[in-house]
Design a protein around this motif. Sequence first.
Motif, PDB file in Angstrom:
ATOM      1  N   LYS A  15      -1.214   3.233  -3.069  1.00  0.00           N
ATOM      2  CA  LYS A  15      -1.518   1.810  -3.280  1.00  0.00           C
ATOM      3  C   LYS A  15      -2.769   1.697  -4.130  1.00  0.00           C
ATOM      4  O   LYS A  15      -2.822   1.216  -5.132  1.00  0.00           O
ATOM      5  N   HIS A  36      -6.127  -4.334  -1.769  1.00  0.00           N
ATOM      6  CA  HIS A  36      -5.027  -3.725  -2.362  1.00  0.00           C
ATOM      7  C   HIS A  36      -4.222  -2.727  -1.119  1.00  0.00           C
ATOM      8  O   HIS A  36      -2.987  -2.760  -0.888  1.00  0.00           O
ATOM      9  N   MET A  37      -5.130  -2.072  -0.690  1.00  0.00           N
ATOM     10  CA  MET A  37      -4.686  -0.845   0.087  1.00  0.00           C
ATOM     11  C   MET A  37      -4.415  -1.395   1.616  1.00  0.00           C
ATOM     12  O   MET A  37      -3.851  -0.866   2.222  1.00  0.00           O
TER      13      MET A  37
END
Length: 192
Positions: A15, A36-37
Motif C-alpha cells: 500500500k 492509506h496503509m
Amino acid sequence: MTRSKEFDEREVLLKAMHLFWEKGYEKTSLQDLVTHMGIHRRSLYDTFGDKHSLFVKTMEQYDIQTNATIKAEVSRGRTAKQAIRFIFDYLIEVNDDRPLGCLFVNSATELGLRDPEVREMTNEGFNNEEKILVSLIQKGQQSGEIQSDKDTKILAASLQTTMIGLRVLARTFTDKKRLHQVADASIAILDV
C-alpha cells in the motif's frame, strides 16, 4: 509483553509502495501513509522506521516484484526478440491497478540528484535491467535473430533509454498505439 502486529507487513508495504509511486516521495506525507496503509503512526515507525526507510523498503519491494515478473515471462521459451518485445509491451500495457509509470524512474527524477541511497538503488536497478537486455541480445546474436556486428552494450543501452522514456510518457501520454510505434522503432535497431 510485546504486542503482536495487527496487520500483514507485506500488505501494508505494498500500500505504501503504491502511494509513493502515485504521489512521489515529497508529496506523500506521514499522515497520507498512515491513512492509506491503515496502521497507526507508531506501528509505522516500529515496523518500518522513518518515512525515508519506508520509502527505501518500498523500492526494494518494487524491484523484487518487477524483476520476478519480467524474468518469469522472459524465460517462457520466447526468442530473444519476443522477450524484448514482451518487456516493452509490459511497460506500455499496464492494465491493473498500478499507478502509471515506474517507481524507479519516478524516484530517480525526483530524488536521484540529492539522495545518494535512492540514486544507488535506481542506478543498480537500471544496470540490472540493462544486463537482462544484454543477455537477450547476445542470445539473439548467437541464434542469428539479431545483428551480430553491433556492440551488445550499446544496443542494450539504446533500448533501455527508450524504455525509460516510455515509462515517463506513460504517466502523461495515454496513446498506447503511439507508444507501441516508438517501441517498434527502437526494437528495429536489432533487425538483421
